[in-house]
Scaffold this active site. Sequence first.
Site, PDB file in Angstrom:
ATOM      1  N   ASN A 174      29.301  39.456  48.534  1.00  0.00           N
ATOM      2  CA  ASN A 174      29.719  40.768  48.017  1.00  0.00           C
ATOM      3  C   ASN A 174      29.632  40.881  46.499  1.00  0.00           C
ATOM      4  OD1 ASN A 174      30.483  42.577  50.319  1.00  0.00           O
ATOM      5  ND2 ASN A 174      31.625  40.737  50.870  1.00  0.00           N
ATOM      6  N   GLU A 177      38.322  25.948  37.390  1.00  0.00           N
ATOM      7  CA  GLU A 177      37.738  27.177  36.850  1.00  0.00           C
ATOM      8  C   GLU A 177      38.596  27.694  35.707  1.00  0.00           C
ATOM      9  OE1 GLU A 177      37.370  29.736  40.219  1.00  0.00           O
ATOM     10  OE2 GLU A 177      35.998  31.062  39.175  1.00  0.00           O
ATOM     11  N   SER A 221      30.346  33.676  51.893  1.00  0.00           N
ATOM     12  CA  SER A 221      31.130  34.897  52.008  1.00  0.00           C
ATOM     13  C   SER A 221      32.409  34.626  52.790  1.00  0.00           C
ATOM     14  CB  SER A 221      30.313  36.001  52.681  1.00  0.00           C
ATOM     15  OG  SER A 221      30.934  37.252  52.486  1.00  0.00           O
ATOM     16  N   THR A 222      33.435  35.372  52.435  1.00  0.00           N
ATOM     17  CA  THR A 222      34.737  35.252  53.090  1.00  0.00           C
ATOM     18  C   THR A 222      34.782  36.170  54.295  1.00  0.00           C
ATOM     19  OG1 THR A 222      35.489  35.327  50.784  1.00  0.00           O
ATOM     20  CG2 THR A 222      37.181  35.111  52.497  1.00  0.00           C
ATOM     21  N   ASP A 240      27.633  35.815  41.043  1.00  0.00           N
ATOM     22  CA  ASP A 240      27.738  37.194  41.522  1.00  0.00           C
ATOM     23  C   ASP A 240      26.711  38.032  40.762  1.00  0.00           C
ATOM     24  OD1 ASP A 240      30.390  37.026  43.142  1.00  0.00           O
ATOM     25  OD2 ASP A 240      30.935  36.142  41.223  1.00  0.00           O
ATOM     26  N   ASP A 294      39.336  31.976  51.226  1.00  0.00           N
ATOM     27  CA  ASP A 294      39.969  32.577  50.050  1.00  0.00           C
ATOM     28  C   ASP A 294      41.306  31.878  49.848  1.00  0.00           C
ATOM     29  OD1 ASP A 294      41.322  34.108  48.176  1.00  0.00           O
ATOM     30  OD2 ASP A 294      40.428  35.987  48.871  1.00  0.00           O
TER      31      ASP A 294
HETATM   32  P1  5GP Z   1      32.694  37.749  49.457  1.00  0.00           P
HETATM   33  O1  5GP Z   1      33.335  36.449  49.833  1.00  0.00           O
HETATM   34  O2  5GP Z   1      33.540  38.924  49.821  1.00  0.00           O
HETATM   35  O3  5GP Z   1      31.279  37.870  49.971  1.00  0.00           O
HETATM   36  O4  5GP Z   1      32.505  37.737  47.871  1.00  0.00           O
HETATM   37  C1  5GP Z   1      33.546  38.069  46.968  1.00  0.00           C
HETATM   38  C2  5GP Z   1      34.606  37.000  46.937  1.00  0.00           C
HETATM   39  O5  5GP Z   1      34.066  35.783  46.433  1.00  0.00           O
HETATM   40  C3  5GP Z   1      35.775  37.294  46.005  1.00  0.00           C
HETATM   41  O6  5GP Z   1      36.741  38.079  46.642  1.00  0.00           O
HETATM   42  C4  5GP Z   1      36.303  35.905  45.663  1.00  0.00           C
HETATM   43  O7  5GP Z   1      37.121  35.416  46.696  1.00  0.00           O
HETATM   44  C5  5GP Z   1      35.026  35.080  45.646  1.00  0.00           C
HETATM   45  N1  5GP Z   1      34.486  34.950  44.292  1.00  0.00           N
HETATM   46  C6  5GP Z   1      33.425  35.599  43.759  1.00  0.00           C
HETATM   47  N2  5GP Z   1      33.207  35.204  42.487  1.00  0.00           N
HETATM   48  C7  5GP Z   1      34.126  34.272  42.215  1.00  0.00           C
HETATM   49  C8  5GP Z   1      34.405  33.482  41.064  1.00  0.00           C
HETATM   50  O8  5GP Z   1      33.760  33.558  40.001  1.00  0.00           O
HETATM   51  N3  5GP Z   1      35.455  32.619  41.170  1.00  0.00           N
HETATM   52  C9  5GP Z   1      36.179  32.481  42.312  1.00  0.00           C
HETATM   53  N4  5GP Z   1      37.161  31.582  42.326  1.00  0.00           N
HETATM   54  N5  5GP Z   1      35.945  33.217  43.391  1.00  0.00           N
HETATM   55  C10 5GP Z   1      34.926  34.103  43.358  1.00  0.00           C
END
Ligand code: 5GP
Length: 343
Positions: free
Chosen positions: A17, A201, A96-97, A284, A138
């Site tokens: 995402n 981080e 992805s979560t 991202d 997450d």
């Molecule tokens: P998704 O898992 O929904 O495809 O991508 C977005 C999620 O990835 C965010 O809600 C977060 O949990 C994680 N995420 C994206 N970029 C970062 C980052 O730079 N650091 C961390 N710790 N988590 C990230």
Amino acid sequence: ELFYRQLPKVELHAHLNGSVSVRTIDRLIGRKPHLNIQHSMTAIGKGQRRTLDECFQVFKVIHQLVDTEEDILMVSADHVIREFAADSVKYLELRSTPREEKNTGLTKKGYIETVIRAIQLCKDEGLDIDVRFLVAIDRRNGTQVAMETVALAEQFLLSSDGLVVGLDLSGDPTVGNGKALLPALERAKNCGLKMSLHLSEVQSQLEETDLLLNLPPNRIGHGTFLHPEVGGSQNLVDKVLKNSIPLELCLTSNVKGQTVPSYSQHHFKYWYQLGHPSVICTDDKGVFSTDLSQEYQLAASTFGLSHAAMWKLSQQAIDCIFAPETVKQQLRQKWTDLQPQLF
Ligand code: 5GP
């Protein structure tokens, strides 16, 4: 620069995402006008910075726009994977979560199945990119959810034809604690899921990092505050070196998210000088308005590295992928075949 665009690349740290480009966000906004979302809420442009906290607000907005299987399929298959392929990424590990959305009937299992379907569609179409999936935990959701996520990932490890290869631990580093997640991560390790963990981080994670490094993870995301010069410790560095754990490094993300003060101060320099396996990644690409070519070019210009050095870096990334040895061999062959076109 054309060289970096054409350079065959491996992307190992891309959140689905967060990788949705501005163009795709446009589409999504068009489909959901009632949400009243503007672009400034979803992408961080050139020269702009946000606090890490603000970055996490951005993900919440994108999640509102991507909340059905149809959205996930469109975003993954029609846009994100295709954009990476167009940027000469030959091997991609997307993470992805899995999310449940009560309003739309989206389930976590359906979420993962849809990403797998998207990968399969791109494969069937003959797109020149090998895509694998990491199921993300997450950290803010705690022990129970982490355990359930591992159980789901375990199912797909066995049933996805090798497309699900591992697990990611991400989410706001200032929330939740790693210790509580340890049993879930140990279970993941025992069932053969490869693990990439966001570690150090932010500066306050010394103890947690030390604990999680004992697993040890197969790769580390960011690792910004591991080394002593920035408040980490030699003990942490030694653990990383001893187990030769590759680092996934994302320059633009760290500078725009303000965990690193400037490009020249990025910890890429520290690890690269040690000759430690370091893989340049985007994190991202949508949210931080970048792509992998730009990240390679940025590393080269910031640290004065030649085309030959950058070639070697992209080639060495193959050693760090989670897919099996046969895939590594195929990629090495691809790099060998492409080399004459670039030099
Ligand atoms: P998704 O898992 O929904 O495809 O991508 C977005 C999620 O990835 C965010 O809600 C977060 O949990 C994680 N995420 C994206 N970029 C970062 C980052 O730079 N650091 C961390 N710790 N988590 C990230």
